[in-house]
Design a protein around this motif. Structure first.
Motif, PDB file in Angstrom:
ATOM      1  N   GLN A  73       0.826  -1.194   0.000  1.00 32.41           N
ATOM      2  CA  GLN A  73       0.000   0.000   0.000  1.00 32.41           C
ATOM      3  C   GLN A  73       0.859   1.242   0.000  1.00 32.41           C
ATOM      4  N   LEU A  74       0.260   2.328  -0.467  1.00 36.70           N
ATOM      5  CA  LEU A  74       0.894   3.647  -0.441  1.00 36.70           C
ATOM      6  C   LEU A  74       0.233   4.414   0.680  1.00 36.70           C
ATOM      7  N   GLU A  75       1.046   5.001   1.563  1.00 33.20           N
ATOM      8  CA  GLU A  75       0.483   5.706   2.711  1.00 33.20           C
ATOM      9  C   GLU A  75       1.314   6.907   3.092  1.00 33.20           C
ATOM     10  N   THR A  76       0.709   7.785   3.913  1.00 31.77           N
ATOM     11  CA  THR A  76       1.447   8.930   4.443  1.00 31.77           C
ATOM     12  C   THR A  76       2.396   8.421   5.521  1.00 31.77           C
ATOM     13  N   LEU A  77       3.312   9.265   5.929  1.00 30.96           N
ATOM     14  CA  LEU A  77       4.237   8.853   6.991  1.00 30.96           C
ATOM     15  C   LEU A  77       3.533   8.683   8.335  1.00 30.96           C
ATOM     16  N   PRO A  81      -3.652   5.515   4.998  1.00 30.73           N
ATOM     17  CA  PRO A  81      -3.590   4.925   3.658  1.00 30.73           C
ATOM     18  C   PRO A  81      -4.026   5.912   2.576  1.00 30.73           C
ATOM     19  N   LEU A  82      -3.238   5.975   1.518  1.00 31.64           N
ATOM     20  CA  LEU A  82      -3.578   6.755   0.324  1.00 31.64           C
ATOM     21  C   LEU A  82      -4.136   5.820  -0.742  1.00 31.64           C
ATOM     22  N   VAL A  83      -3.479   4.687  -0.921  1.00 35.87           N
ATOM     23  CA  VAL A  83      -3.964   3.606  -1.780  1.00 35.87           C
ATOM     24  C   VAL A  83      -3.844   2.338  -0.931  1.00 35.87           C
ATOM     25  N   SER A 123       5.878  13.696   2.565  1.00 32.06           N
ATOM     26  CA  SER A 123       6.451  12.438   2.099  1.00 32.06           C
ATOM     27  C   SER A 123       5.468  11.295   2.303  1.00 32.06           C
ATOM     28  N   VAL A 124       5.659  10.253   1.519  1.00 35.42           N
ATOM     29  CA  VAL A 124       4.837   9.050   1.595  1.00 35.42           C
ATOM     30  C   VAL A 124       5.766   7.843   1.703  1.00 35.42           C
ATOM     31  N   ASP A 125       5.203   6.691   1.933  1.00 36.88           N
ATOM     32  CA  ASP A 125       6.010   5.471   1.865  1.00 36.88           C
ATOM     33  C   ASP A 125       5.167   4.316   1.338  1.00 36.88           C
ATOM     34  N   ASP A 139       6.629 -11.436   6.519  1.00 34.45           N
ATOM     35  CA  ASP A 139       7.657 -10.465   6.866  1.00 34.45           C
ATOM     36  C   ASP A 139       7.194  -9.096   6.389  1.00 34.45           C
ATOM     37  N   PRO A 140       7.063  -8.113   7.295  1.00 35.73           N
ATOM     38  CA  PRO A 140       6.678  -6.774   6.866  1.00 35.73           C
ATOM     39  C   PRO A 140       7.872  -6.058   6.232  1.00 35.73           C
ATOM     40  N   VAL A 141       7.576  -5.092   5.374  1.00 38.69           N
ATOM     41  CA  VAL A 141       8.632  -4.316   4.734  1.00 38.69           C
ATOM     42  C   VAL A 141       8.097  -2.912   4.469  1.00 38.69           C
ATOM     43  N   ALA A 142       8.966  -1.914   4.567  1.00 42.29           N
ATOM     44  CA  ALA A 142       8.568  -0.527   4.303  1.00 42.29           C
ATOM     45  C   ALA A 142       9.720   0.195   3.618  1.00 42.29           C
ATOM     46  N   SER A 143       9.351   1.117   2.743  1.00 43.07           N
ATOM     47  CA  SER A 143      10.361   1.929   2.064  1.00 43.07           C
ATOM     48  C   SER A 143      10.825   3.052   2.988  1.00 43.07           C
ATOM     49  N   SER A 144      11.881   3.696   2.598  1.00 47.02           N
ATOM     50  CA  SER A 144      12.270   4.957   3.222  1.00 47.02           C
ATOM     51  C   SER A 144      11.257   6.006   2.756  1.00 47.02           C
ATOM     52  N   PRO A 145      11.169   7.161   3.422  1.00 50.81           N
ATOM     53  CA  PRO A 145      10.249   8.202   2.964  1.00 50.81           C
ATOM     54  C   PRO A 145      10.522   8.602   1.507  1.00 50.81           C
ATOM     55  N   ILE A 146       9.430   8.800   0.773  1.00 47.46           N
ATOM     56  CA  ILE A 146       9.485   9.165  -0.644  1.00 47.46           C
ATOM     57  C   ILE A 146       8.827  10.514  -0.811  1.00 47.46           C
TER      58      ILE A 146
END
Length: 151
Positions: A73-77, A81-83, A123-125, A139-146
């Protein structure tokens, strides 16, 4: 009784090996090189983007694992949830990883409807999870802030 300095030094390498044993025997997951483009539209906005998902299985694993891509999913920091569920363009949903092997998938999403103003407010992630058969769990995973490219 007198102890030799060598006796005290021997347990140290054993301690260092045991600290990294989990990484050497398990799956590690990382999101990198993520980009997000947000465009205005008649219904608020749409997002498109790409990211790399790196899957690495340690050399001390008991065998290979099959990794299944779960939800992303795409979300705010702030974790709003955004998507809520990104529809990935990538056809691959399962990947076989042998012990000691690393695989990188480039995943893309296109024209996902969202609130343009909320997505461009900061920013989003990208967050998600993968399941692997060796662990028998996710296993969860998250990007760095985008910082999204907003137009």
């Amino acid at each position: 009784m007198r102890f030799s300095p060598l006796v005290w030094a021997l347990p140290l390498p054993l301690l260092l090996v045991s600290c990294s044993a989990k990484d050497a025997a398990s799956l590690s997951v990382q999101i990198s090189t993520a980009t997000v483009t947000v465009k205005s539209g008649p219904f608020g906005g749409s997002a498109s983007g790409t990211f790399q998902l790196t899957l690495a299985l340690g050399p001390e694993a008991s065998g290979p694992t099959t990794v299944t891509l779960e939800n992303f999913q795409l979300e705010t920091l702030k974790r709003d949830p955004l998507v809520p569920v990104l529809a990935l363009d990538q056809a691959t949903t399962q990947v076989l990883i042998n012990k000691g092997e690393t695989k990188t998938l480039t995943l893309t999403f296109t024209d996902q409807q969202l609130d343009h103003d909320a997505a461009c407010a900061g920013s989003v992630d990208i967050r998600g999870s993968v399941s692997d058969t060796l662990k028998g769990g996710t296993d969860p995973v998250a990007s760095s802030p985008i910082t999204p490219d907003c137009s």
